[in-house]
Design an enzyme around this catalytic site. Structure first.
Site, PDB file in Angstrom:
ATOM      1  N   TYR A 109       0.806  -1.148   0.087  1.00 50.40           N
ATOM      2  CA  TYR A 109       0.031   0.077  -0.111  1.00 50.40           C
ATOM      3  C   TYR A 109       0.928   1.294  -0.072  1.00 50.40           C
ATOM      4  O   TYR A 109       1.960   1.566  -0.539  1.00 50.40           O
ATOM      5  CB  TYR A 109      -0.965  -0.013   1.239  1.00 50.40           C
ATOM      6  CG  TYR A 109      -2.114   0.816   0.972  1.00 50.40           C
ATOM      7  CD1 TYR A 109      -2.869   0.920  -0.101  1.00 50.40           C
ATOM      8  CD2 TYR A 109      -2.402   1.737   2.129  1.00 50.40           C
ATOM      9  CE1 TYR A 109      -3.909   1.598  -0.348  1.00 50.40           C
ATOM     10  CE2 TYR A 109      -3.742   2.726   1.991  1.00 50.40           C
ATOM     11  CZ  TYR A 109      -4.450   2.379   0.700  1.00 50.40           C
ATOM     12  OH  TYR A 109      -5.271   3.296   0.614  1.00 50.40           O
ATOM     13  N   LYS A 115     -20.990 -20.128  -9.319  1.00 51.37           N
ATOM     14  CA  LYS A 115     -20.036 -20.183 -10.657  1.00 51.37           C
ATOM     15  C   LYS A 115     -18.678 -19.586 -10.338  1.00 51.37           C
ATOM     16  O   LYS A 115     -17.804 -20.072 -10.919  1.00 51.37           O
ATOM     17  CB  LYS A 115     -20.796 -19.000 -11.609  1.00 51.37           C
ATOM     18  CG  LYS A 115     -20.318 -18.899 -13.059  1.00 51.37           C
ATOM     19  CD  LYS A 115     -21.215 -20.296 -13.762  1.00 51.37           C
ATOM     20  CE  LYS A 115     -21.038 -20.191 -15.357  1.00 51.37           C
ATOM     21  NZ  LYS A 115     -21.796 -21.220 -15.880  1.00 51.37           N
TER      22      LYS A 115
END
Length: 490
Positions: A116, A171
């Site tokens: 970060y 899915k």
């Protein structure tokens, strides 16, 4: 109290029962469940004392009503106390089926500074200078959006985005399990074509591919076509292309079993919607002898009024004898029946009228177009979409490997060459020495499938010429894009 429908793991229940501690009690439970039409899959002793035994009886039932009948049959037994009934499918879905996990540990300040701020700013600047680096330096290289508006959820109809979420979660889980692809559900609270296209275009920078799912025809055709035109990443409508790939793979091996050639067979397809149209296009490209397409208006034939452009094209390029009767008449003498439509449209007697060594793919879920038990009495090869029957034709054989290959190749589009290559790879995984009437496709758990499909798709993406068209290919000029007003599958 026998049940005429097929029990399934999708309606599995676990019943906690207290019974007297005698030698016959547990046997009476399994007998009663079996007589009620259930399939007992497990029986576990949970607790006991000198007078009683507590057991968990797990069994597959056919539907919610059948589950109630099984429970009632057990409750009616003398000395039996049904304590609790758990629906195992709902238990599996509690809290959702997927989660986000970090690939970096973030254990120290140094790691945090690189992952970060301030280190991440350098990566942002690099991508701004060279946008193509997003595929290399972000999740884009391995991430797919599973997009739905909830307008055609399974065979249940227009349930809306929230109700479609369990399917899209599933899915995404399949993408990860079988293809190593990170996929995320994107369910949209709109069923406006322009809005869907606009939203998907807006979120596309984060993804390496778009998987459209459970969007009703005819809008699904226009949405796919417009997104393909607008985006530089593959757009794949699994209800169309995944189904077509798996059917072509299965049919390739089924024809090997019966010793017939695709160019010599007559195929009847019930359902000229998204899946059926894609199947027929792929079979025509591969030089099938003839096809009769059947939908709500009957057999599509020349002269049938009020056809939309997609159906009109099918009527003109299939059905050589211009058959105009019912479905039972269409299958009479046919070599292959492919159903992607609705349950119980045909009987075993209808299948008996088909050609010698007939092939039946009855893929409507959960209940096929014809009872597979009846079809097997007359057809040489029978396949369904059900996991509890031989020869399950399931899109999970295709889409994880297809996207794995496209992502690895940094493909910008999904092509027909990729579809044909994927179908061949799936068929070849079985191996000609292993093929028989009950094994025409590999198991969805066969670890060879996704890598084989990925390799084939990657090769087709990098070298399209390696997948030559068949001699009987009608040619791109003769096959139009699916029109925006094509019909939904019945």
């Amino acid at each position: 109290m026998a049940n005429t429908r097929l029990p399934s793991a999708g309606f599995s229940i676990t019943i906690r029962i207290a019974v007297p501690a005698d030698a016959s009690s547990i046997g009476r439970l399994t007998t009663a469940a079996g007589e009620a039409g259930a399939i007992v899959t497990a029986l576990d002793v949970v607790d006991s004392d000198p007078a009683s035994v507590i057991v968990d009886l797990t069994c597959d039932t056919a539907d919610a009503n059948h589950a109630d009948q099984v429970v009632d049959a057990l409750t009616a037994l003398d000395g039996v106390d049904v304590r609790k009934v758990s629906d195992r499918t709902f238990l599996l879905h509690l809290g959702g089926k997927i989660e986000v996990s970090s690939k970096v540990a973030l254990r120290t300040r140094d790691e945090l500074s690189r992952a970060y701020t301030p280190g991440v700013a350098r990566v942002c600047q690099a991508i701004a200078e060279n946008p193509a680096d997003a595929r290399r330096l972000t999740i884009k290289r391995n991430t797919v959006a599973v997009v739905s508006d909830g307008s055609a959820v399974l065979g249940l109809g227009n349930l809306g985005p929230a109700a479609s979420l369990p399917v899209m979660e599933g899915k995404a889980a399949l993408f990860k399990r079988f293809g190593g692809v990170d996929a995320w559900p994107v369910v949209l609270d709109t069923q406006d074509t322009d809005e869907i296209v606009s939203i998907v275009k807006a979120i596309a920078p984060a993804y390496g591919g778009i998987n459209l799912e459970d969007i009703a025809a005819p809008r699904c055709f226009e949405i796919e076509a417009r997104l393909r035109e607008a985006l530089d990443i593959p757009v794949f409508h699994d209800d169309q292309h995944g189904t077509a790939i798996c059917v072509l793979a299965a049919l390739t091996n089924a024809l090997r079993v019966v010793g017939k050639q695709l160019a010599d067979v007559r195929v009847v397809v019930s359902g000229a919607g998204a899946a059926g149209t894609a199947i027929m296009k792929l079979l025509l490209r591969q030089g099938v002898g003839d096809i009769i397409a059947y939908d709500r208006q009957g057999a599509l034939h020349r002269g049938l009024p009020d056809l939309n452009p997609a159906w009109q094209w099918l009527a003109e390029h299939t059905n050589k004898e211009n058959y105009s009767g019912d479905l039972a008449g269409a299958v009479r003498g046919a070599d292959v029946f492919i159903g992607v439509s609705a349950p119980n449209l045909l009987t075993g007697e209808d299948i008996a009228t088909m050609a010698k060594d007939a092939i039946v793919f009855a893929l409507a879920n959960p209940d096929p177009e014809v009872d597979p038990r009846e079809a097997r009495k007359h057809a040489a090869v029978v396949a369904t979409g059900r996991s509890d029957q031989p020869n399950q034709i399931n899109n999970v054989l295709a889409f994880p490997g297809v996207f794995r290959g496209m992502l690895d190749a940094h493909a910008e589009e999904f092509t027909e060459e990729m579809a044909i290559a994927a179908a061949r790879a799936i068929a070849d995984v079985v191996g000609e020495d292993k093929i028989n009437p009950t094994v025409i496709v590999p198991s969805v758990f066969d670890s060879r499938v996704a890598p084989a499909v990925a390799a084939a798709v990657r090769a087709a993406a990098q070298n399209p010429a390696v997948t030559p068209p068949p001699a009987a290919d009608p040619g791109p000029a003769d096959l139009p894009e699916i029109a925006a007003n094509a019909s939904a599958t019945p």
